[in-house]
Design a protein around this motif. Sequence first.
Motif, PDB file in Angstrom:
ATOM      1  N   LEU A 271      60.395 -16.287 -90.708  1.00 43.34           N
ATOM      2  CA  LEU A 271      60.390 -15.315 -89.326  1.00 43.34           C
ATOM      3  C   LEU A 271      59.724 -15.248 -89.152  1.00 43.34           C
ATOM      4  CD1 LEU A 271      64.081 -13.481 -90.062  1.00 43.34           C
ATOM      5  CD2 LEU A 271      62.928 -15.430 -88.040  1.00 43.34           C
ATOM      6  N   ALA A 272      58.243 -14.681 -90.249  1.00 43.27           N
ATOM      7  CA  ALA A 272      56.608 -14.293 -89.831  1.00 43.27           C
ATOM      8  C   ALA A 272      55.624 -15.557 -89.392  1.00 43.27           C
ATOM      9  CB  ALA A 272      56.139 -13.276 -90.870  1.00 43.27           C
ATOM     10  N   ALA A 273      56.280 -16.561 -90.391  1.00 46.46           N
ATOM     11  CA  ALA A 273      55.177 -17.399 -90.298  1.00 46.46           C
ATOM     12  C   ALA A 273      55.196 -18.362 -89.248  1.00 46.46           C
ATOM     13  CB  ALA A 273      54.769 -17.771 -91.908  1.00 46.46           C
ATOM     14  N   THR A 274      56.663 -18.722 -88.610  1.00 45.84           N
ATOM     15  CA  THR A 274      57.119 -20.020 -88.045  1.00 45.84           C
ATOM     16  C   THR A 274      57.747 -20.334 -87.118  1.00 45.84           C
ATOM     17  OG1 THR A 274      59.236 -20.166 -88.691  1.00 45.84           O
ATOM     18  CG2 THR A 274      56.962 -21.331 -90.166  1.00 45.84           C
ATOM     19  N   GLN A 275      58.051 -20.381 -85.513  1.00 47.84           N
ATOM     20  CA  GLN A 275      58.657 -20.782 -84.470  1.00 47.84           C
ATOM     21  C   GLN A 275      60.274 -21.252 -84.822  1.00 47.84           C
ATOM     22  OE1 GLN A 275      58.334 -18.723 -81.931  1.00 47.84           O
ATOM     23  NE2 GLN A 275      56.680 -17.374 -83.128  1.00 47.84           N
ATOM     24  N   LEU A 276      60.396 -21.920 -86.161  1.00 44.36           N
ATOM     25  CA  LEU A 276      61.919 -22.159 -86.399  1.00 44.36           C
ATOM     26  C   LEU A 276      63.241 -21.945 -85.719  1.00 44.36           C
ATOM     27  CD1 LEU A 276      61.350 -23.631 -90.288  1.00 44.36           C
ATOM     28  CD2 LEU A 276      60.800 -24.295 -88.124  1.00 44.36           C
ATOM     29  N   PRO A 277      64.069 -22.387 -84.686  1.00 45.51           N
ATOM     30  CA  PRO A 277      64.792 -21.887 -84.507  1.00 45.51           C
ATOM     31  C   PRO A 277      65.913 -20.919 -85.975  1.00 45.51           C
ATOM     32  CG  PRO A 277      65.183 -23.685 -84.872  1.00 45.51           C
ATOM     33  CD  PRO A 277      63.886 -23.975 -84.898  1.00 45.51           C
ATOM     34  N   LEU A 278      66.403 -19.513 -85.276  1.00 49.62           N
ATOM     35  CA  LEU A 278      67.601 -19.088 -86.478  1.00 49.62           C
ATOM     36  C   LEU A 278      68.311 -20.066 -87.299  1.00 49.62           C
ATOM     37  CD1 LEU A 278      68.181 -15.949 -84.689  1.00 49.62           C
ATOM     38  CD2 LEU A 278      66.330 -16.215 -86.220  1.00 49.62           C
ATOM     39  N   SER A 279      69.014 -21.140 -86.944  1.00 56.97           N
ATOM     40  CA  SER A 279      70.181 -21.654 -87.122  1.00 56.97           C
ATOM     41  C   SER A 279      69.449 -23.036 -88.405  1.00 56.97           C
ATOM     42  CB  SER A 279      70.182 -23.381 -85.881  1.00 56.97           C
ATOM     43  OG  SER A 279      69.574 -23.654 -85.453  1.00 56.97           O
ATOM     44  N   GLU A 280      67.818 -22.792 -88.253  1.00 56.68           N
ATOM     45  CA  GLU A 280      66.846 -23.668 -89.078  1.00 56.68           C
ATOM     46  C   GLU A 280      67.239 -23.312 -90.347  1.00 56.68           C
ATOM     47  OE1 GLU A 280      63.715 -27.326 -89.061  1.00 56.68           O
ATOM     48  OE2 GLU A 280      64.255 -26.123 -87.172  1.00 56.68           O
ATOM     49  N   ILE A 281      66.033 -21.635 -89.738  1.00 55.97           N
ATOM     50  CA  ILE A 281      65.851 -20.996 -90.725  1.00 55.97           C
ATOM     51  C   ILE A 281      67.410 -21.101 -91.375  1.00 55.97           C
ATOM     52  CG2 ILE A 281      65.230 -18.405 -91.913  1.00 55.97           C
ATOM     53  CD1 ILE A 281      63.550 -18.314 -89.277  1.00 55.97           C
ATOM     54  N   ALA A 282      68.401 -20.271 -91.491  1.00 54.03           N
ATOM     55  CA  ALA A 282      69.387 -20.226 -92.399  1.00 54.03           C
ATOM     56  C   ALA A 282      69.862 -21.714 -92.298  1.00 54.03           C
ATOM     57  CB  ALA A 282      70.759 -19.778 -91.094  1.00 54.03           C
ATOM     58  N   GLU A 283      69.631 -22.792 -92.213  1.00 54.50           N
ATOM     59  CA  GLU A 283      70.160 -24.389 -92.977  1.00 54.50           C
ATOM     60  C   GLU A 283      68.735 -23.950 -94.397  1.00 54.50           C
ATOM     61  OE1 GLU A 283      70.952 -28.259 -92.443  1.00 54.50           O
ATOM     62  OE2 GLU A 283      70.257 -27.866 -90.787  1.00 54.50           O
ATOM     63  N   ARG A 284      67.621 -23.998 -94.218  1.00 55.58           N
ATOM     64  CA  ARG A 284      67.108 -23.677 -94.931  1.00 55.58           C
ATOM     65  C   ARG A 284      66.997 -22.905 -96.761  1.00 55.58           C
ATOM     66  NH1 ARG A 284      60.486 -25.336 -93.307  1.00 55.58           N
ATOM     67  NH2 ARG A 284      61.333 -27.059 -91.481  1.00 55.58           N
ATOM     68  N   ILE A 285      67.872 -21.523 -96.236  1.00 53.60           N
ATOM     69  CA  ILE A 285      67.529 -20.377 -97.442  1.00 53.60           C
ATOM     70  C   ILE A 285      68.849 -21.038 -97.809  1.00 53.60           C
ATOM     71  CG2 ILE A 285      65.476 -19.165 -95.782  1.00 53.60           C
ATOM     72  CD1 ILE A 285      67.715 -17.537 -95.304  1.00 53.60           C
ATOM     73  N   GLY A 286      70.089 -21.664 -97.496  1.00 52.77           N
ATOM     74  CA  GLY A 286      71.144 -21.755 -98.151  1.00 52.77           C
ATOM     75  C   GLY A 286      72.366 -21.063 -97.402  1.00 52.77           C
ATOM     76  N   PHE A 287      72.092 -20.958 -96.206  1.00 51.46           N
ATOM     77  CA  PHE A 287      73.272 -19.635 -95.536  1.00 51.46           C
ATOM     78  C   PHE A 287      74.199 -21.129 -94.581  1.00 51.46           C
ATOM     79  CE2 PHE A 287      71.037 -16.382 -95.571  1.00 51.46           C
ATOM     80  CZ  PHE A 287      72.283 -15.550 -96.746  1.00 51.46           C
ATOM     81  N   SER A 288      75.480 -21.020 -94.693  1.00 46.69           N
ATOM     82  CA  SER A 288      76.019 -22.446 -93.849  1.00 46.69           C
ATOM     83  C   SER A 288      75.929 -22.681 -92.362  1.00 46.69           C
ATOM     84  CB  SER A 288      77.715 -22.114 -94.579  1.00 46.69           C
ATOM     85  OG  SER A 288      78.356 -21.108 -93.831  1.00 46.69           O
ATOM     86  N   ASP A 289      76.028 -21.245 -91.587  1.00 48.46           N
ATOM     87  CA  ASP A 289      75.498 -20.953 -90.708  1.00 48.46           C
ATOM     88  C   ASP A 289      74.811 -19.941 -90.191  1.00 48.46           C
ATOM     89  OD1 ASP A 289      77.637 -18.804 -90.253  1.00 48.46           O
ATOM     90  OD2 ASP A 289      79.141 -20.139 -90.452  1.00 48.46           O
ATOM     91  N   GLN A 290      74.769 -20.071 -89.046  1.00 49.32           N
ATOM     92  CA  GLN A 290      73.441 -18.853 -88.050  1.00 49.32           C
ATOM     93  C   GLN A 290      73.872 -17.487 -88.379  1.00 49.32           C
ATOM     94  OE1 GLN A 290      71.708 -19.690 -84.607  1.00 49.32           O
ATOM     95  NE2 GLN A 290      71.127 -17.496 -84.287  1.00 49.32           N
ATOM     96  N   SER A 291      75.549 -17.466 -88.163  1.00 48.48           N
ATOM     97  CA  SER A 291      76.455 -16.450 -87.680  1.00 48.48           C
ATOM     98  C   SER A 291      76.028 -15.404 -89.415  1.00 48.48           C
ATOM     99  CB  SER A 291      77.673 -16.288 -87.114  1.00 48.48           C
ATOM    100  OG  SER A 291      78.094 -17.495 -88.255  1.00 48.48           O
ATOM    101  N   HIS A 292      76.090 -16.199 -89.947  1.00 45.31           N
ATOM    102  CA  HIS A 292      76.701 -16.081 -91.465  1.00 45.31           C
ATOM    103  C   HIS A 292      74.844 -15.446 -91.957  1.00 45.31           C
ATOM    104  CE1 HIS A 292      76.889 -16.750 -95.590  1.00 45.31           C
ATOM    105  NE2 HIS A 292      77.577 -14.748 -95.557  1.00 45.31           N
ATOM    106  N   PHE A 293      74.271 -15.950 -91.407  1.00 46.99           N
ATOM    107  CA  PHE A 293      72.661 -15.332 -92.081  1.00 46.99           C
ATOM    108  C   PHE A 293      72.452 -13.862 -91.159  1.00 46.99           C
ATOM    109  CE2 PHE A 293      68.629 -15.974 -90.343  1.00 46.99           C
ATOM    110  CZ  PHE A 293      67.518 -15.381 -90.883  1.00 46.99           C
ATOM    111  N   CYS A 294      72.757 -14.196 -89.985  1.00 51.64           N
ATOM    112  CA  CYS A 294      72.280 -13.088 -89.120  1.00 51.64           C
ATOM    113  C   CYS A 294      73.087 -11.992 -89.854  1.00 51.64           C
ATOM    114  CB  CYS A 294      72.391 -12.973 -87.538  1.00 51.64           C
ATOM    115  SG  CYS A 294      71.845 -14.061 -86.923  1.00 51.64           S
ATOM    116  N   ARG A 295      74.713 -12.103 -90.551  1.00 52.61           N
ATOM    117  CA  ARG A 295      75.505 -10.829 -90.637  1.00 52.61           C
ATOM    118  C   ARG A 295      74.681 -10.221 -91.890  1.00 52.61           C
ATOM    119  NH1 ARG A 295      80.298 -13.910 -89.613  1.00 52.61           N
ATOM    120  NH2 ARG A 295      79.940 -14.736 -91.829  1.00 52.61           N
TER     121      ARG A 295
END
Length: 316
Positions: A271-295
């Motif tokens: 989040l600090a070093a890139t402009q990757l969308p939240l959905s891609e960040i969630a996938e890269r770090i092992g969350f099944s979807d963006q909403s779960h990652f945000c929660r």
Amino acid sequence: FLKYANAIPPFSICDMLVIACSWKGLLMRMKIKYARRVYAHSPSEMAKKLPFYLHGAGWRAHEPLTHNRRGNGEYYGYQFQYVLRGRGCLTWKGNGFPLGAGDLFVIDLSQAHLYQADADDPWEVIWIHFDGSHAGTYYQMLNISNPVYRLGNSSLVGEWCRRTIQLVRHRPIGIDISAARLIMDIFTELQLFQLRETKLHPASEPMYADEVSRAVAFIEQHYAKPLKLEEIARVASLSLYHFSRIFKRATGFTVKEYLFKYRLTQAKQLLAATQLPLSEIAERIGFSDQSHFCRVFRKYESTTPKHYRNQTMDTV
């Protein structure tokens, strides 16, 4: 005394006065050979919100076999006791632990315990009675089945115990904050000492440093995959129940919490070093979807990923 002094040829009057003074000093020392100093403290209500606060501290040179015995629920708070010299023994959870100079024990005073001075070489000790909002948590992070730490006389812990005595004795401005810092320092050093000893003597300390290290390395290498607790326990070669307990004791985290925290650390980096969308960040770090990652992010970080990114970018 002067009347009979001249009847003893080998000694002058001055010699006799010196001898008399010496005997007086010896008698005084005999009277204070077994002594104690108790410094009670009543923390402010604000101080009771600190991670740690003092109830009191003291010093005691024990008589042979003097002891302190308490049953379950008979007292409150926690206690450090550091041995300055001599010997004694602690009975805790049905086990006896001999102690000597440079040793320290830490116990929950609400649990049954007995500590006693040696018959031939009774100990001289410093004790610190404390509590606090974080005291129980820090205490549980130690190996409470074996509460004795053989630190040695050169340990910083001994110096911090002495400083605590001076603090509560002289009561300077800011006593509660200074006491909280000293108790934190002692707990931190005990944690580090425990980890060092575990690494040096893995067979004698049931902390399973190698097993936990393997599990941590596995989590950090495979955090982006859907990991199961049973899989991580197998890497550590321990049963699921036993692994969960020793992992929490060694790291301060549950396995699930450690995995989430590590994933969130990686997310914060992205989040600090890139402009990757939240959905891609969630996938890269092992969350099944963006909403779960945000929660999960909001639960542990008390903010949203988007807000964290904006605030970080503004700071940088």
